[in-house]
Scaffold this motif. Structure first.
Motif, PDB file in Angstrom:
ATOM      1  N   ASP A  26      -1.770  52.391  67.798  1.00 16.05           N
ATOM      2  CA  ASP A  26      -2.241  51.707  66.591  1.00 16.05           C
ATOM      3  C   ASP A  26      -2.735  52.750  65.579  1.00 16.05           C
ATOM      4  OD1 ASP A  26      -3.817  50.392  64.636  1.00 16.05           O
ATOM      5  OD2 ASP A  26      -4.376  48.820  66.043  1.00 16.05           O
ATOM      6  N   PRO A  27      -2.080  52.873  64.420  1.00 23.91           N
ATOM      7  CA  PRO A  27      -2.478  53.885  63.437  1.00 23.91           C
ATOM      8  C   PRO A  27      -3.919  53.725  62.949  1.00 23.91           C
ATOM      9  CG  PRO A  27      -0.364  52.904  62.843  1.00 23.91           C
ATOM     10  CD  PRO A  27      -0.901  52.124  63.994  1.00 23.91           C
ATOM     11  N   GLU A  28      -4.428  52.494  62.926  1.00 25.50           N
ATOM     12  CA  GLU A  28      -5.807  52.290  62.476  1.00 25.50           C
ATOM     13  C   GLU A  28      -6.804  52.791  63.520  1.00 25.50           C
ATOM     14  OE1 GLU A  28      -8.162  48.805  60.179  1.00 25.50           O
ATOM     15  OE2 GLU A  28      -6.051  48.409  60.614  1.00 25.50           O
ATOM     16  N   MET A  30      -6.231  55.093  65.692  1.00 34.30           N
ATOM     17  CA  MET A  30      -6.064  56.546  65.813  1.00 34.30           C
ATOM     18  C   MET A  30      -6.190  57.281  64.473  1.00 34.30           C
ATOM     19  SD  MET A  30      -5.714  56.849  69.064  1.00 34.30           S
ATOM     20  CE  MET A  30      -5.041  58.484  69.334  1.00 34.30           C
ATOM     21  N   ALA A  31      -6.760  56.637  63.479  1.00 30.83           N
ATOM     22  CA  ALA A  31      -6.855  57.222  62.134  1.00 30.83           C
ATOM     23  C   ALA A  31      -7.617  58.540  62.103  1.00 30.83           C
ATOM     24  CB  ALA A  31      -7.502  56.218  61.170  1.00 30.83           C
ATOM     25  N   ALA A  35      -2.648  62.257  65.496  1.00 33.05           N
ATOM     26  CA  ALA A  35      -1.442  61.427  65.634  1.00 33.05           C
ATOM     27  C   ALA A  35      -1.712  60.286  66.592  1.00 33.05           C
ATOM     28  CB  ALA A  35      -0.279  62.274  66.166  1.00 33.05           C
ATOM     29  N   THR A  36      -0.875  59.253  66.511  1.00 33.47           N
ATOM     30  CA  THR A  36      -0.888  58.215  67.532  1.00 33.47           C
ATOM     31  C   THR A  36      -0.260  58.800  68.794  1.00 33.47           C
ATOM     32  OG1 THR A  36       1.239  57.373  66.771  1.00 33.47           O
ATOM     33  CG2 THR A  36      -0.742  56.327  65.848  1.00 33.47           C
TER      34      THR A  36
END
Length: 176
Positions: A26-28, A30-31, A35-36
Protein backbone atom coordinates in the motif's frame (compact mmCIF):
# COMPACT_ATOMS: atom_id res chain seq x y z
CA UNK A 1 2.05 -12.73 23.75
CA UNK A 2 1.07 -9.31 25.05
CA UNK A 3 -2.56 -8.30 25.53
CA UNK A 4 -4.24 -4.93 25.91
CA UNK A 5 -7.90 -4.08 26.29
CA UNK A 6 -8.51 -4.33 22.53
CA UNK A 7 -5.41 -5.95 21.07
CA UNK A 8 -3.13 -8.98 21.06
CA UNK A 9 0.56 -8.71 20.14
CA UNK A 10 1.49 -12.26 19.18
CA UNK A 11 3.92 -14.41 17.21
CA UNK A 12 3.49 -14.45 13.44
CA UNK A 13 1.35 -17.09 11.71
CA UNK A 14 1.30 -18.26 8.12
CA UNK A 15 -2.12 -16.64 7.68
CA UNK A 16 -0.57 -13.22 8.46
CA UNK A 17 1.59 -13.24 5.33
CA UNK A 18 -1.09 -12.24 2.79
CA UNK A 19 -2.55 -9.31 4.77
CA UNK A 20 0.97 -8.16 5.69
CA UNK A 21 1.96 -8.26 2.01
CA UNK A 22 -1.11 -6.17 1.15
CA UNK A 23 -0.21 -3.66 3.86
CA UNK A 24 3.41 -3.43 2.61
CA UNK A 25 2.22 -2.96 -0.98
CA UNK A 26 0.00 0.00 0.00
CA UNK A 27 1.71 3.25 -1.14
CA UNK A 28 -0.01 5.23 1.64
CA UNK A 29 1.16 2.86 4.39
CA UNK A 30 4.68 2.85 2.93
CA UNK A 31 4.83 6.59 2.18
CA UNK A 32 7.70 7.09 4.64
CA UNK A 33 9.76 4.19 3.31
CA UNK A 34 11.79 4.34 0.09
CA UNK A 35 9.48 1.82 -1.66
CA UNK A 36 6.57 -0.54 -1.25
CA UNK A 37 7.43 -4.22 -0.83
CA UNK A 38 6.71 -7.16 -3.10
CA UNK A 39 5.16 -10.33 -1.68
CA UNK A 40 8.61 -11.94 -1.57
CA UNK A 41 10.07 -8.94 0.25
CA UNK A 42 7.24 -8.79 2.79
CA UNK A 43 7.55 -12.56 3.39
CA UNK A 44 11.27 -12.05 4.02
CA UNK A 45 10.40 -9.40 6.64
CA UNK A 46 8.08 -11.86 8.39
CA UNK A 47 10.85 -14.48 8.32
CA UNK A 48 13.34 -12.01 9.85
CA UNK A 49 10.86 -11.06 12.57
CA UNK A 50 10.16 -14.70 13.44
CA UNK A 51 13.92 -15.40 13.53
CA UNK A 52 14.43 -12.39 15.83
CA UNK A 53 11.74 -13.66 18.18
CA UNK A 54 13.31 -17.13 18.26
CA UNK A 55 16.69 -15.60 19.11
CA UNK A 56 15.66 -12.81 21.51
CA UNK A 57 12.14 -13.68 22.70
CA UNK A 58 10.60 -10.55 21.19
CA UNK A 59 10.10 -8.85 17.84
CA UNK A 60 7.73 -6.59 15.97
CA UNK A 61 4.80 -8.87 16.82
CA UNK A 62 1.75 -9.43 14.65
CA UNK A 63 -1.04 -7.15 15.88
CA UNK A 64 -4.51 -8.65 16.15
CA UNK A 65 -7.78 -6.99 17.16
CA UNK A 66 -9.45 -9.05 19.92
CA UNK A 67 -12.97 -8.20 18.84
CA UNK A 68 -12.80 -10.01 15.51
CA UNK A 69 -9.30 -11.50 15.17
CA UNK A 70 -8.45 -9.07 12.37
CA UNK A 71 -4.76 -8.73 11.47
CA UNK A 72 -3.89 -5.02 11.80
CA UNK A 73 -0.13 -4.97 11.17
CA UNK A 74 2.72 -5.10 13.67
CA UNK A 75 3.94 -3.44 16.85
CA UNK A 76 6.77 -4.39 19.13
CA UNK A 77 10.46 -4.27 19.90
CA UNK A 78 13.56 -5.13 17.86
CA UNK A 79 17.26 -4.92 18.50
CA UNK A 80 18.88 -2.26 16.35
CA UNK A 81 20.76 -3.36 13.26
CA UNK A 82 24.56 -3.03 13.46
CA UNK A 83 24.62 -0.19 10.92
CA UNK A 84 22.14 1.91 12.93
CA UNK A 85 23.97 4.80 14.63
CA UNK A 86 21.80 4.39 17.76
CA UNK A 87 22.93 0.82 18.43
CA UNK A 88 23.41 -1.08 20.58
CA UNK A 89 19.83 -0.79 21.73
CA UNK A 90 16.21 -1.73 21.23
CA UNK A 91 13.67 0.15 19.17
CA UNK A 92 9.92 0.23 19.29
CA UNK A 93 8.11 0.23 15.97
CA UNK A 94 4.72 -0.18 14.35
CA UNK A 95 3.19 -0.50 10.91
CA UNK A 96 -0.57 -0.69 10.64
CA UNK A 97 -2.94 -1.24 7.74
CA UNK A 98 -4.65 1.95 6.63
CA UNK A 99 -8.06 0.74 7.82
CA UNK A 100 -6.63 0.54 11.37
CA UNK A 101 -5.42 4.15 11.42
CA UNK A 102 -7.04 6.70 13.69
CA UNK A 103 -8.42 4.25 16.26
CA UNK A 104 -5.56 4.55 18.77
CA UNK A 105 -4.29 1.03 18.09
CA UNK A 106 -0.67 2.07 17.48
CA UNK A 107 -0.47 3.98 20.77
CA UNK A 108 -2.25 1.26 22.74
CA UNK A 109 -0.03 -1.50 21.39
CA UNK A 110 3.15 0.57 21.70
CA UNK A 111 2.47 1.39 25.35
CA UNK A 112 2.05 -2.33 26.07
CA UNK A 113 5.26 -3.18 24.20
CA UNK A 114 7.19 -0.53 26.14
CA UNK A 115 5.83 -1.83 29.44
CA UNK A 116 6.86 -5.35 28.43
CA UNK A 117 10.32 -4.09 27.47
CA UNK A 118 10.92 -2.48 30.84
CA UNK A 119 9.07 -4.84 33.19
CA UNK A 120 9.74 -8.22 31.56
CA UNK A 121 12.87 -7.72 29.46
CA UNK A 122 14.55 -5.30 31.89
CA UNK A 123 15.54 -2.78 29.24
CA UNK A 124 17.09 0.50 30.40
CA UNK A 125 15.99 2.51 27.36
CA UNK A 126 13.86 2.13 24.24
CA UNK A 127 14.34 4.26 21.13
CA UNK A 128 12.17 5.10 18.18
CA UNK A 129 13.03 6.88 14.96
CA UNK A 130 11.34 7.86 11.76
CA UNK A 131 11.79 10.02 8.70
CA UNK A 132 11.64 13.71 9.60
CA UNK A 133 8.50 14.17 7.51
CA UNK A 134 6.59 11.30 9.19
CA UNK A 135 4.51 13.44 11.51
CA UNK A 136 1.93 10.68 12.22
CA UNK A 137 4.57 8.41 13.77
CA UNK A 138 6.10 11.31 15.67
CA UNK A 139 2.65 12.05 17.11
CA UNK A 140 2.40 8.43 18.31
CA UNK A 141 5.86 8.72 19.90
CA UNK A 142 4.71 11.80 21.79
CA UNK A 143 1.37 10.23 22.81
CA UNK A 144 3.15 7.21 24.32
CA UNK A 145 5.38 9.47 26.41
CA UNK A 146 8.63 9.34 24.46
CA UNK A 147 11.00 12.33 24.54
CA UNK A 148 12.33 14.02 21.40
CA UNK A 149 16.15 13.77 21.29
CA UNK A 150 17.29 16.11 18.50
CA UNK A 151 20.96 15.52 19.40
CA UNK A 152 20.55 11.89 18.29
CA UNK A 153 18.93 12.62 14.89
CA UNK A 154 20.71 10.92 12.00
CA UNK A 155 20.69 10.23 8.29
CA UNK A 156 19.45 6.67 7.86
CA UNK A 157 22.25 4.59 6.31
CA UNK A 158 19.79 2.36 4.38
CA UNK A 159 18.25 5.35 2.57
CA UNK A 160 20.15 6.80 -0.41
CA UNK A 161 22.01 10.05 0.09
CA UNK A 162 19.94 13.03 -0.97
CA UNK A 163 16.65 11.11 -0.63
CA UNK A 164 13.89 13.07 1.15
CA UNK A 165 13.47 10.18 3.66
CA UNK A 166 17.13 9.96 4.70
CA UNK A 167 16.95 12.49 7.61
CA UNK A 168 15.51 10.79 10.72
CA UNK A 169 14.33 12.14 14.07
CA UNK A 170 14.83 10.21 17.31
CA UNK A 171 12.70 9.75 20.42
CA UNK A 172 13.59 7.77 23.56
CA UNK A 173 11.99 6.57 26.76
CA UNK A 174 13.25 5.08 30.00
CA UNK A 175 11.49 3.25 32.84
CA UNK A 176 9.48 5.58 35.06
Amino acid sequence: MIETERLILRPWRGADRAPFAALCADPEVMAHFPATLSREESDAVVDRLADHQALHGFCFFALERKEDGAFLGFTGLMTLKPENPLQPGVEIGWRLARQAWGAGYASEAARAAIEHGFEVLGLAEIVSFTATENLRSQAVMERIGMTRRAELDFDHPAVPEGHRLRPHVVYTTRPR
